[in-house]
Design a protein around this motif. Structure first.
Motif, short mmCIF file in Angstrom:
data_model
loop_
_atom_site.label_atom_id
_atom_site.label_comp_id
_atom_site.label_asym_id
_atom_site.label_seq_id
_atom_site.Cartn_x
_atom_site.Cartn_y
_atom_site.Cartn_z
N VAL A 1 13.19 11.42 -10.65
CA VAL A 1 13.29 11.07 -9.24
C VAL A 1 14.60 11.58 -8.67
CG1 VAL A 1 13.41 9.15 -7.60
CG2 VAL A 1 11.85 9.04 -9.55
N ARG A 2 14.50 12.10 -7.45
CA ARG A 2 15.69 12.51 -6.71
C ARG A 2 15.73 11.76 -5.38
NH1 ARG A 2 15.75 19.13 -7.38
NH2 ARG A 2 15.92 19.17 -9.68
N THR A 3 16.91 11.42 -4.99
CA THR A 3 17.05 10.73 -3.71
C THR A 3 16.59 11.64 -2.59
OG1 THR A 3 18.94 9.49 -4.55
CG2 THR A 3 18.64 9.54 -2.16
N PRO A 4 15.62 11.21 -1.77
CA PRO A 4 15.10 12.07 -0.70
C PRO A 4 16.17 12.31 0.36
CG PRO A 4 14.23 9.85 -0.49
CD PRO A 4 14.95 9.89 -1.81
N LYS A 5 16.11 13.53 0.93
CA LYS A 5 17.07 13.87 1.98
C LYS A 5 16.73 13.12 3.28
CE LYS A 5 18.03 18.49 0.15
NZ LYS A 5 18.00 19.95 0.41
N SER A 6 15.46 12.85 3.51
CA SER A 6 15.05 12.08 4.69
C SER A 6 13.90 11.17 4.29
CB SER A 6 14.62 13.01 5.84
OG SER A 6 13.48 13.76 5.45
N HIS B 1 0.84 -1.21 0.00
CA HIS B 1 0.00 0.00 0.00
C HIS B 1 0.87 1.26 0.00
CE1 HIS B 1 -3.17 2.83 1.01
NE2 HIS B 1 -2.40 3.25 2.01
N GLU B 2 1.94 1.27 0.81
CA GLU B 2 2.82 2.43 0.86
C GLU B 2 3.51 2.64 -0.49
OE1 GLU B 2 2.74 4.46 3.24
OE2 GLU B 2 1.55 3.20 4.58
N LYS C 1 1.36 9.30 -5.94
CA LYS C 1 1.56 10.72 -5.61
C LYS C 1 2.75 11.32 -6.35
CE LYS C 1 -0.38 10.78 -0.92
NZ LYS C 1 -0.05 11.00 0.51
N TYR C 2 3.86 10.58 -6.34
CA TYR C 2 5.09 11.18 -6.84
C TYR C 2 5.78 10.38 -7.94
CZ TYR C 2 4.41 12.87 -2.06
OH TYR C 2 3.88 13.36 -0.91
N ARG D 1 16.62 5.89 -8.56
CA ARG D 1 17.16 6.23 -9.87
C ARG D 1 16.40 7.42 -10.46
NH1 ARG D 1 16.12 0.97 -13.18
NH2 ARG D 1 14.04 1.69 -12.58
N SER D 2 17.05 8.15 -11.31
CA SER D 2 16.40 9.32 -11.91
C SER D 2 15.20 8.92 -12.77
CB SER D 2 17.40 10.12 -12.75
OG SER D 2 17.94 9.29 -13.80
N GLU D 3 15.26 7.74 -13.43
CA GLU D 3 14.17 7.32 -14.30
C GLU D 3 13.01 6.68 -13.53
OE1 GLU D 3 17.32 4.00 -14.54
OE2 GLU D 3 17.21 6.19 -14.32
N GLY D 4 13.23 6.40 -12.22
CA GLY D 4 12.15 5.81 -11.43
C GLY D 4 12.68 4.95 -10.29
N LEU D 5 11.85 4.78 -9.28
CA LEU D 5 12.24 4.01 -8.10
C LEU D 5 12.40 2.53 -8.44
CD1 LEU D 5 12.57 3.58 -5.00
CD2 LEU D 5 10.08 3.34 -4.90
#
Length: 497
Positions: free
Chosen positions: A428-433, A386-387, A394-395, A458-462
Protein backbone atom coordinates in the motif's frame (compact mmCIF):
# COMPACT_ATOMS: atom_id res chain seq x y z
CA UNK A 1 -115.16 -2.71 12.35
CA UNK A 2 -112.33 -0.18 12.24
CA UNK A 3 -109.48 -0.99 14.52
CA UNK A 4 -106.09 0.45 15.34
CA UNK A 5 -103.43 -0.88 13.01
CA UNK A 6 -100.52 -2.75 14.56
CA UNK A 7 -96.93 -3.01 13.32
CA UNK A 8 -95.70 -6.30 11.87
CA UNK A 9 -91.91 -6.61 11.46
CA UNK A 10 -90.66 -8.72 8.51
CA UNK A 11 -86.99 -9.75 8.80
CA UNK A 12 -85.15 -11.39 5.88
CA UNK A 13 -81.87 -10.71 4.08
CA UNK A 14 -83.41 -11.41 0.64
CA UNK A 15 -85.41 -8.49 -0.86
CA UNK A 16 -87.47 -10.84 -3.07
CA UNK A 17 -88.73 -12.79 -0.07
CA UNK A 18 -89.54 -9.59 1.83
CA UNK A 19 -91.59 -8.39 -1.14
CA UNK A 20 -93.44 -11.72 -1.25
CA UNK A 21 -94.33 -11.49 2.45
CA UNK A 22 -95.60 -7.92 1.97
CA UNK A 23 -97.85 -9.03 -0.89
CA UNK A 24 -99.23 -11.96 1.14
CA UNK A 25 -99.87 -9.91 4.30
CA UNK A 26 -101.13 -6.73 2.63
CA UNK A 27 -104.72 -8.01 2.87
CA UNK A 28 -104.55 -7.87 6.68
CA UNK A 29 -104.54 -4.06 6.54
CA UNK A 30 -101.78 -3.75 9.15
CA UNK A 31 -98.57 -1.68 9.07
CA UNK A 32 -95.75 -3.76 7.54
CA UNK A 33 -92.20 -2.82 8.59
CA UNK A 34 -89.26 -4.50 6.82
CA UNK A 35 -85.68 -5.14 7.97
CA UNK A 36 -82.97 -6.75 5.82
CA UNK A 37 -80.75 -7.93 8.72
CA UNK A 38 -80.88 -8.83 12.40
CA UNK A 39 -79.04 -5.63 13.36
CA UNK A 40 -81.51 -3.49 11.41
CA UNK A 41 -84.36 -5.35 13.12
CA UNK A 42 -82.93 -4.46 16.56
CA UNK A 43 -82.78 -0.79 15.58
CA UNK A 44 -86.43 -0.90 14.48
CA UNK A 45 -87.48 -2.56 17.75
CA UNK A 46 -85.81 0.15 19.83
CA UNK A 47 -87.85 2.82 18.05
CA UNK A 48 -91.17 1.11 17.18
CA UNK A 49 -93.81 -0.92 19.00
CA UNK A 50 -94.05 -4.26 17.18
CA UNK A 51 -96.94 -6.73 17.47
CA UNK A 52 -95.58 -9.69 15.47
CA UNK A 53 -92.09 -10.49 14.18
CA UNK A 54 -91.75 -12.69 11.09
CA UNK A 55 -88.11 -13.76 10.87
CA UNK A 56 -86.07 -15.98 8.52
CA UNK A 57 -84.05 -18.65 10.35
CA UNK A 58 -81.03 -18.49 8.00
CA UNK A 59 -79.42 -15.03 7.77
CA UNK A 60 -75.80 -13.78 7.77
CA UNK A 61 -74.27 -12.16 10.87
CA UNK A 62 -77.25 -12.77 13.21
CA UNK A 63 -79.38 -15.79 12.31
CA UNK A 64 -82.99 -16.13 13.41
CA UNK A 65 -82.16 -18.02 16.61
CA UNK A 66 -79.54 -15.47 17.72
CA UNK A 67 -81.84 -12.56 16.93
CA UNK A 68 -84.67 -14.15 18.90
CA UNK A 69 -82.39 -14.66 21.91
CA UNK A 70 -81.31 -10.99 21.88
CA UNK A 71 -84.90 -9.79 21.52
CA UNK A 72 -86.06 -11.92 24.46
CA UNK A 73 -83.34 -10.48 26.71
CA UNK A 74 -84.95 -7.03 26.52
CA UNK A 75 -87.88 -6.58 28.93
CA UNK A 76 -89.96 -4.70 26.36
CA UNK A 77 -90.01 -7.64 23.95
CA UNK A 78 -90.30 -10.65 26.24
CA UNK A 79 -93.88 -11.30 25.10
CA UNK A 80 -93.63 -10.19 21.47
CA UNK A 81 -94.87 -12.92 19.12
CA UNK A 82 -92.20 -14.35 16.79
CA UNK A 83 -92.84 -16.63 13.83
CA UNK A 84 -89.86 -18.43 12.25
CA UNK A 85 -89.75 -19.11 8.51
CA UNK A 86 -87.44 -21.96 7.54
CA UNK A 87 -86.45 -23.03 4.01
CA UNK A 88 -84.95 -26.26 5.34
CA UNK A 89 -86.52 -29.26 7.00
CA UNK A 90 -86.84 -28.43 10.66
CA UNK A 91 -86.18 -31.26 13.09
CA UNK A 92 -87.83 -31.63 16.47
CA UNK A 93 -84.57 -30.51 18.09
CA UNK A 94 -84.51 -27.36 15.95
CA UNK A 95 -88.15 -26.68 16.80
CA UNK A 96 -87.39 -27.11 20.50
CA UNK A 97 -84.43 -24.74 20.18
CA UNK A 98 -86.64 -22.21 18.43
CA UNK A 99 -89.29 -22.40 21.12
CA UNK A 100 -86.63 -21.97 23.79
CA UNK A 101 -85.40 -18.84 21.95
CA UNK A 102 -88.90 -17.39 21.98
CA UNK A 103 -90.60 -18.58 18.80
CA UNK A 104 -94.34 -19.09 18.98
CA UNK A 105 -94.75 -20.81 15.61
CA UNK A 106 -92.96 -22.12 12.50
CA UNK A 107 -93.87 -21.67 8.82
CA UNK A 108 -92.10 -23.90 6.30
CA UNK A 109 -91.03 -22.89 2.77
CA UNK A 110 -92.70 -22.80 0.29
CA UNK A 111 -95.03 -20.53 2.20
CA UNK A 112 -98.77 -21.11 1.82
CA UNK A 113 -100.23 -17.56 1.73
CA UNK A 114 -103.49 -18.48 3.45
CA UNK A 115 -101.67 -20.24 6.28
CA UNK A 116 -99.21 -17.40 6.81
CA UNK A 117 -102.00 -14.77 6.82
CA UNK A 118 -104.03 -16.80 9.28
CA UNK A 119 -101.13 -17.25 11.72
CA UNK A 120 -100.09 -13.60 11.60
CA UNK A 121 -103.69 -12.43 11.93
CA UNK A 122 -104.19 -14.52 15.08
CA UNK A 123 -101.15 -13.00 16.79
CA UNK A 124 -101.96 -9.48 15.56
CA UNK A 125 -105.44 -9.76 17.06
CA UNK A 126 -103.99 -11.21 20.24
CA UNK A 127 -101.59 -8.28 20.46
CA UNK A 128 -104.44 -5.82 19.85
CA UNK A 129 -106.55 -7.44 22.57
CA UNK A 130 -103.58 -7.44 24.88
CA UNK A 131 -103.03 -3.75 24.25
CA UNK A 132 -106.68 -3.04 24.93
CA UNK A 133 -106.42 -4.95 28.19
CA UNK A 134 -103.29 -3.02 29.04
CA UNK A 135 -105.11 0.26 28.44
CA UNK A 136 -108.02 -0.86 30.62
CA UNK A 137 -105.56 -1.96 33.24
CA UNK A 138 -103.83 1.42 33.00
CA UNK A 139 -107.14 3.17 33.65
CA UNK A 140 -107.62 1.01 36.70
CA UNK A 141 -104.09 1.72 37.87
CA UNK A 142 -104.69 5.43 37.43
CA UNK A 143 -107.71 5.22 39.76
CA UNK A 144 -105.75 3.22 42.29
CA UNK A 145 -102.77 5.57 41.95
CA UNK A 146 -105.04 8.53 42.68
CA UNK A 147 -106.09 6.90 45.93
CA UNK A 148 -102.82 5.33 47.00
CA UNK A 149 -99.65 7.34 46.23
CA UNK A 150 -97.39 4.75 47.82
CA UNK A 151 -98.72 1.96 45.58
CA UNK A 152 -98.39 4.18 42.47
CA UNK A 153 -94.78 4.97 43.36
CA UNK A 154 -93.95 1.32 43.93
CA UNK A 155 -95.55 0.26 40.64
CA UNK A 156 -93.74 2.99 38.69
CA UNK A 157 -90.38 2.03 40.13
CA UNK A 158 -90.94 -1.62 39.28
CA UNK A 159 -91.90 -0.76 35.68
CA UNK A 160 -88.95 1.61 35.25
CA UNK A 161 -86.61 -0.97 36.68
CA UNK A 162 -87.76 -3.51 34.11
CA UNK A 163 -87.71 -1.06 31.19
CA UNK A 164 -84.24 0.23 31.98
CA UNK A 165 -82.56 -3.12 32.16
CA UNK A 166 -79.98 -2.98 29.37
CA UNK A 167 -80.12 -5.36 26.46
CA UNK A 168 -76.87 -7.15 25.64
CA UNK A 169 -76.41 -5.82 22.10
CA UNK A 170 -73.11 -7.58 21.42
CA UNK A 171 -70.14 -9.02 23.23
CA UNK A 172 -66.92 -7.09 23.52
CA UNK A 173 -66.27 -3.42 24.11
CA UNK A 174 -69.88 -2.27 23.95
CA UNK A 175 -72.34 -0.94 26.46
CA UNK A 176 -75.96 0.20 26.46
CA UNK A 177 -77.77 2.83 28.48
CA UNK A 178 -81.15 4.44 29.10
CA UNK A 179 -81.81 8.06 30.05
CA UNK A 180 -85.17 9.16 31.39
CA UNK A 181 -85.50 12.58 29.78
CA UNK A 182 -88.16 13.72 32.26
CA UNK A 183 -86.70 12.65 35.60
CA UNK A 184 -83.06 12.72 34.56
CA UNK A 185 -82.42 9.20 35.82
CA UNK A 186 -79.82 7.06 34.04
CA UNK A 187 -79.42 3.30 33.77
CA UNK A 188 -76.19 1.64 32.57
CA UNK A 189 -75.43 -1.99 31.84
CA UNK A 190 -72.18 -3.69 32.84
CA UNK A 191 -70.56 -2.92 29.49
CA UNK A 192 -71.11 0.80 29.97
CA UNK A 193 -69.47 0.76 33.40
CA UNK A 194 -66.57 -1.24 31.95
CA UNK A 195 -65.98 1.21 29.10
CA UNK A 196 -65.91 4.20 31.45
CA UNK A 197 -63.70 2.35 33.93
CA UNK A 198 -65.92 2.88 36.96
CA UNK A 199 -67.29 0.57 39.65
CA UNK A 200 -71.09 0.12 39.58
CA UNK A 201 -71.11 -0.12 43.36
CA UNK A 202 -69.41 3.25 43.89
CA UNK A 203 -70.38 5.30 40.83
CA UNK A 204 -73.70 7.14 40.70
CA UNK A 205 -74.90 7.64 37.14
CA UNK A 206 -76.14 11.21 36.77
CA UNK A 207 -75.50 14.01 34.24
CA UNK A 208 -72.85 15.70 36.38
CA UNK A 209 -70.83 12.53 36.98
CA UNK A 210 -71.10 11.44 33.35
CA UNK A 211 -69.99 14.84 32.09
CA UNK A 212 -67.01 14.72 34.46
CA UNK A 213 -65.78 11.59 32.64
CA UNK A 214 -65.95 13.21 29.21
CA UNK A 215 -62.80 14.69 27.69
CA UNK A 216 -62.92 18.49 28.20
CA UNK A 217 -62.67 19.05 24.44
CA UNK A 218 -65.67 16.77 23.79
CA UNK A 219 -68.15 18.01 26.40
CA UNK A 220 -69.81 20.11 23.70
CA UNK A 221 -70.78 16.88 21.92
CA UNK A 222 -73.14 16.06 24.80
CA UNK A 223 -74.65 19.54 24.74
CA UNK A 224 -75.06 19.31 20.97
CA UNK A 225 -76.84 15.95 21.24
CA UNK A 226 -79.28 17.32 23.83
CA UNK A 227 -79.97 20.33 21.62
CA UNK A 228 -80.62 18.09 18.61
CA UNK A 229 -83.14 15.95 20.53
CA UNK A 230 -84.91 19.09 21.74
CA UNK A 231 -85.23 20.16 18.09
CA UNK A 232 -87.01 16.92 17.20
CA UNK A 233 -84.11 14.72 16.12
CA UNK A 234 -84.84 11.09 16.93
CA UNK A 235 -81.40 9.56 16.31
CA UNK A 236 -77.88 10.87 16.89
CA UNK A 237 -74.37 9.46 16.49
CA UNK A 238 -71.00 10.95 17.39
CA UNK A 239 -67.42 10.09 18.32
CA UNK A 240 -66.04 11.32 21.62
CA UNK A 241 -63.32 10.71 24.17
CA UNK A 242 -63.60 9.81 27.83
CA UNK A 243 -61.05 10.16 30.59
CA UNK A 244 -61.22 7.26 33.02
CA UNK A 245 -60.62 7.85 36.73
CA UNK A 246 -57.11 6.38 36.32
CA UNK A 247 -56.32 9.02 33.67
CA UNK A 248 -56.51 6.75 30.62
CA UNK A 249 -58.11 8.36 27.57
CA UNK A 250 -60.42 6.15 25.48
CA UNK A 251 -62.14 6.83 22.15
CA UNK A 252 -65.82 5.89 21.83
CA UNK A 253 -68.63 6.15 19.32
CA UNK A 254 -72.11 6.68 20.71
CA UNK A 255 -75.44 6.05 19.00
CA UNK A 256 -78.68 7.22 20.62
CA UNK A 257 -82.38 6.98 19.74
CA UNK A 258 -85.13 9.04 21.35
CA UNK A 259 -88.63 7.88 22.34
CA UNK A 260 -91.36 10.53 22.27
CA UNK A 261 -94.81 10.75 23.86
CA UNK A 262 -97.97 11.28 21.74
CA UNK A 263 -97.33 15.02 21.81
CA UNK A 264 -93.89 14.57 20.24
CA UNK A 265 -91.95 15.38 23.39
CA UNK A 266 -88.89 13.28 24.21
CA UNK A 267 -89.48 11.07 27.23
CA UNK A 268 -86.58 8.63 27.01
CA UNK A 269 -83.27 8.28 25.16
CA UNK A 270 -81.65 4.86 24.71
CA UNK A 271 -78.24 4.29 23.25
CA UNK A 272 -75.19 2.16 22.66
CA UNK A 273 -71.54 3.03 23.35
CA UNK A 274 -68.70 1.28 21.54
CA UNK A 275 -65.05 1.54 22.60
CA UNK A 276 -63.09 2.26 19.38
CA UNK A 277 -59.76 3.09 21.01
CA UNK A 278 -57.91 0.26 19.28
CA UNK A 279 -59.32 1.30 15.92
CA UNK A 280 -58.23 4.89 16.52
CA UNK A 281 -54.76 3.76 17.53
CA UNK A 282 -54.54 1.60 14.42
CA UNK A 283 -55.52 4.60 12.29
CA UNK A 284 -52.87 6.71 14.01
CA UNK A 285 -50.25 4.01 13.43
CA UNK A 286 -51.28 3.76 9.79
CA UNK A 287 -51.03 7.53 9.32
CA UNK A 288 -47.69 7.60 11.09
CA UNK A 289 -46.45 4.72 8.94
CA UNK A 290 -47.56 6.53 5.77
CA UNK A 291 -45.67 9.66 6.83
CA UNK A 292 -42.66 7.57 7.81
CA UNK A 293 -42.67 5.75 4.47
CA UNK A 294 -42.85 9.09 2.67
CA UNK A 295 -39.99 10.44 4.77
CA UNK A 296 -37.85 7.34 4.28
CA UNK A 297 -38.54 7.28 0.55
CA UNK A 298 -37.46 10.90 0.20
CA UNK A 299 -34.30 10.19 2.19
CA UNK A 300 -33.48 7.15 0.07
CA UNK A 301 -34.10 9.08 -3.15
CA UNK A 302 -31.90 11.93 -1.92
CA UNK A 303 -29.07 9.52 -1.15
CA UNK A 304 -29.50 7.78 -4.50
CA UNK A 305 -29.49 11.15 -6.25
CA UNK A 306 -26.22 12.05 -4.53
CA UNK A 307 -24.67 8.73 -5.48
CA UNK A 308 -25.60 9.18 -9.14
CA UNK A 309 -24.53 12.84 -9.19
CA UNK A 310 -21.16 12.41 -7.48
CA UNK A 311 -19.94 9.06 -8.80
CA UNK A 312 -17.29 9.43 -11.52
CA UNK A 313 -15.47 6.86 -13.66
CA UNK A 314 -13.33 6.75 -16.79
CA UNK A 315 -15.75 4.50 -18.67
CA UNK A 316 -19.46 3.77 -18.58
CA UNK A 317 -19.20 0.18 -17.32
CA UNK A 318 -17.15 1.22 -14.31
CA UNK A 319 -19.58 4.04 -13.63
CA UNK A 320 -22.58 1.71 -13.77
CA UNK A 321 -20.88 -0.84 -11.48
CA UNK A 322 -19.99 1.86 -8.95
CA UNK A 323 -23.51 3.32 -8.88
CA UNK A 324 -25.15 -0.11 -8.68
CA UNK A 325 -22.88 -1.17 -5.84
CA UNK A 326 -23.66 1.90 -3.75
CA UNK A 327 -27.41 1.77 -4.41
CA UNK A 328 -27.45 -1.98 -3.62
CA UNK A 329 -25.74 -1.22 -0.31
CA UNK A 330 -28.47 1.32 0.41
CA UNK A 331 -31.15 -1.22 -0.56
CA UNK A 332 -29.68 -3.89 1.74
CA UNK A 333 -29.73 -1.67 4.80
CA UNK A 334 -33.23 -0.52 3.85
CA UNK A 335 -34.38 -4.15 3.92
CA UNK A 336 -32.81 -4.71 7.33
CA UNK A 337 -34.48 -1.60 8.74
CA UNK A 338 -37.83 -2.56 7.22
CA UNK A 339 -37.74 -5.94 8.97
CA UNK A 340 -37.34 -4.11 12.28
CA UNK A 341 -40.14 -1.62 11.42
CA UNK A 342 -37.43 1.05 11.23
CA UNK A 343 -36.50 0.63 14.87
CA UNK A 344 -32.82 0.09 14.05
CA UNK A 345 -30.27 -2.44 12.81
CA UNK A 346 -27.54 -4.63 14.30
CA UNK A 347 -24.02 -3.64 13.27
CA UNK A 348 -23.02 -7.29 12.77
CA UNK A 349 -25.94 -7.73 10.36
CA UNK A 350 -24.77 -4.75 8.29
CA UNK A 351 -21.26 -6.18 8.07
CA UNK A 352 -22.55 -9.66 7.14
CA UNK A 353 -24.68 -8.19 4.33
CA UNK A 354 -21.69 -6.28 2.89
CA UNK A 355 -19.14 -9.10 3.06
CA UNK A 356 -21.54 -11.76 1.68
CA UNK A 357 -20.72 -11.12 -2.03
CA UNK A 358 -17.00 -11.71 -1.48
CA UNK A 359 -17.16 -15.34 -0.19
CA UNK A 360 -14.20 -14.55 2.04
CA UNK A 361 -13.57 -18.02 3.46
CA UNK A 362 -11.02 -17.50 6.22
CA UNK A 363 -9.82 -14.11 5.03
CA UNK A 364 -12.07 -12.04 7.27
CA UNK A 365 -12.30 -12.07 11.05
CA UNK A 366 -15.03 -10.24 12.97
CA UNK A 367 -14.93 -9.38 16.66
CA UNK A 368 -17.36 -7.25 18.59
CA UNK A 369 -20.52 -7.22 20.73
CA UNK A 370 -24.09 -6.78 19.50
CA UNK A 371 -24.64 -3.07 18.87
CA UNK A 372 -28.01 -1.62 17.87
CA UNK A 373 -27.81 1.35 15.50
CA UNK A 374 -30.36 4.06 14.92
CA UNK A 375 -31.89 4.02 11.40
CA UNK A 376 -30.00 7.10 10.18
CA UNK A 377 -26.73 5.81 11.64
CA UNK A 378 -27.26 2.39 10.08
CA UNK A 379 -27.86 3.87 6.59
CA UNK A 380 -24.76 6.06 6.69
CA UNK A 381 -22.52 3.41 8.21
CA UNK A 382 -23.70 0.83 5.65
CA UNK A 383 -22.55 3.09 2.80
CA UNK A 384 -19.23 3.69 4.58
CA UNK A 385 -18.66 -0.06 5.01
CA UNK A 386 -19.55 -0.60 1.36
CA UNK A 387 -16.81 1.85 0.31
CA UNK A 388 -14.26 0.07 2.54
CA UNK A 389 -15.18 -3.38 1.19
CA UNK A 390 -15.20 -2.16 -2.42
CA UNK A 391 -11.79 -0.49 -2.02
CA UNK A 392 -10.35 -3.59 -0.33
CA UNK A 393 -11.69 -5.88 -3.06
CA UNK A 394 -10.18 -3.70 -5.80
CA UNK A 395 -6.86 -2.68 -4.33
CA UNK A 396 -6.46 -4.09 -0.82
CA UNK A 397 -6.39 -7.28 1.20
CA UNK A 398 -9.51 -8.81 -0.39
CA UNK A 399 -7.98 -8.51 -3.88
CA UNK A 400 -5.61 -11.47 -3.20
CA UNK A 401 -6.01 -14.87 -1.54
CA UNK A 402 -3.17 -14.11 0.89
CA UNK A 403 -4.85 -10.98 2.21
CA UNK A 404 -6.46 -10.82 5.63
CA UNK A 405 -9.01 -8.41 7.10
CA UNK A 406 -9.88 -7.95 10.79
CA UNK A 407 -12.94 -5.89 11.69
CA UNK A 408 -13.35 -5.17 15.38
CA UNK A 409 -15.72 -2.88 17.25
CA UNK A 410 -16.77 -1.89 20.72
CA UNK A 411 -19.29 0.50 22.28
CA UNK A 412 -18.57 2.55 25.39
CA UNK A 413 -20.29 5.66 26.70
CA UNK A 414 -22.61 5.79 23.66
CA UNK A 415 -19.61 5.88 21.29
CA UNK A 416 -19.02 3.16 18.69
CA UNK A 417 -15.39 2.56 17.75
CA UNK A 418 -14.81 0.38 14.68
CA UNK A 419 -11.36 -0.72 13.53
CA UNK A 420 -10.65 -1.92 9.98
CA UNK A 421 -7.23 -3.60 9.67
CA UNK A 422 -5.89 -5.10 6.41
CA UNK A 423 -2.72 -7.21 6.08
CA UNK A 424 -1.16 -9.57 3.53
CA UNK A 425 -2.43 -7.79 0.44
CA UNK A 426 -0.60 -5.75 -2.21
CA UNK A 427 1.84 -3.17 -0.95
CA UNK A 428 0.00 0.00 0.00
CA UNK A 429 1.09 3.52 -0.80
CA UNK A 430 -0.42 6.66 0.59
CA UNK A 431 -2.63 8.09 -2.17
CA UNK A 432 -1.75 11.52 -3.52
CA UNK A 433 -5.44 12.49 -3.54
CA UNK A 434 -8.57 11.00 -2.07
CA UNK A 435 -11.00 9.23 -4.38
CA UNK A 436 -14.75 9.58 -4.18
CA UNK A 437 -15.11 6.51 -1.96
CA UNK A 438 -12.74 7.87 0.69
CA UNK A 439 -14.18 11.38 0.53
CA UNK A 440 -17.79 10.16 0.73
CA UNK A 441 -16.89 7.95 3.71
CA UNK A 442 -15.33 10.90 5.52
CA UNK A 443 -18.23 13.18 4.66
CA UNK A 444 -20.90 10.74 5.78
CA UNK A 445 -19.23 9.77 9.06
CA UNK A 446 -18.08 13.25 10.05
CA UNK A 447 -20.76 15.53 8.58
CA UNK A 448 -23.84 13.36 8.91
CA UNK A 449 -23.07 11.40 12.08
CA UNK A 450 -20.80 13.83 13.87
CA UNK A 451 -18.07 11.18 14.16
CA UNK A 452 -14.45 10.82 13.08
CA UNK A 453 -12.68 8.74 10.42
CA UNK A 454 -8.93 8.14 10.48
CA UNK A 455 -6.87 6.42 7.75
CA UNK A 456 -3.36 5.00 8.11
CA UNK A 457 -2.01 3.88 4.73
CA UNK A 458 0.57 1.41 6.04
CA UNK A 459 2.65 -0.52 3.54
CA UNK A 460 1.32 -3.86 4.87
CA UNK A 461 -2.31 -2.74 4.56
CA UNK A 462 -4.88 -0.06 5.33
CA UNK A 463 -5.74 0.68 8.96
CA UNK A 464 -9.00 2.65 9.37
CA UNK A 465 -10.60 3.75 12.61
CA UNK A 466 -14.20 5.03 12.74
CA UNK A 467 -15.72 6.68 15.80
CA UNK A 468 -19.50 7.16 15.62
CA UNK A 469 -21.89 8.49 18.34
CA UNK A 470 -24.71 6.02 19.01
CA UNK A 471 -27.26 8.43 20.45
CA UNK A 472 -26.82 11.56 18.37
CA UNK A 473 -29.62 12.11 15.88
CA UNK A 474 -28.55 12.83 12.35
CA UNK A 475 -29.15 16.22 10.80
CA UNK A 476 -32.11 16.73 8.50
CA UNK A 477 -31.55 15.07 5.16
CA UNK A 478 -31.26 18.25 3.14
CA UNK A 479 -28.67 19.81 5.46
CA UNK A 480 -26.64 16.63 5.72
CA UNK A 481 -26.79 16.22 1.96
CA UNK A 482 -25.50 19.76 1.41
CA UNK A 483 -22.56 19.06 3.71
CA UNK A 484 -21.91 15.75 1.96
CA UNK A 485 -21.89 17.27 -1.52
CA UNK A 486 -19.90 20.31 -0.43
CA UNK A 487 -17.19 18.09 1.02
CA UNK A 488 -16.88 16.04 -2.16
CA UNK A 489 -17.40 18.64 -4.90
CA UNK A 490 -13.87 20.21 -5.06
CA UNK A 491 -12.35 17.04 -6.50
CA UNK A 492 -15.20 15.77 -8.67
CA UNK A 493 -13.21 16.09 -11.90
CA UNK A 494 -10.36 13.99 -10.50
CA UNK A 495 -12.46 11.41 -8.64
CA UNK A 496 -12.54 7.79 -9.67
CA UNK A 497 -15.51 5.46 -9.16
Amino acid sequence: MDHEKVNILLVDDQPAKLLAYEVILKELGENLVVASSGREALEVLLKTEIAVILVDVCMPELDGFELAAMIREHPRFQKTAMIFISAIQVSDIDRLRGYEMGAVDYVPVPVVPEVLRAKVKVFAELYRKTRELERLNQDLEDRVRARTAELENSTAKLRESEERRSMAIAAGKMGSWDWDWVSGDWMWDDGQYRIFGVDPENFEVNPANVQALLHPDDVDQLRKAIAEFNKGTRAYETEFRIVRPDGEVRWCVGTAAATADPNGRVVRVSGVTVDITERKRAEERQNLLAREVDHRAKNALALAQSIVRLTRADEMKAYVNAVEGRINALARVHTILSLSSWQGAELSRLIDEELAPYSPGGQIKLAGPEVQLLPATAQTLALALHELFTNSAKYGALSTRSGRLVIGWQAENDLLTLTWEETGGPQVRTPKSRGFGTRSLLASVESQLGGQAQFDWRSEGLLCRLEVPLTRKSAPTSAAQDKFEASTSPELQRASG
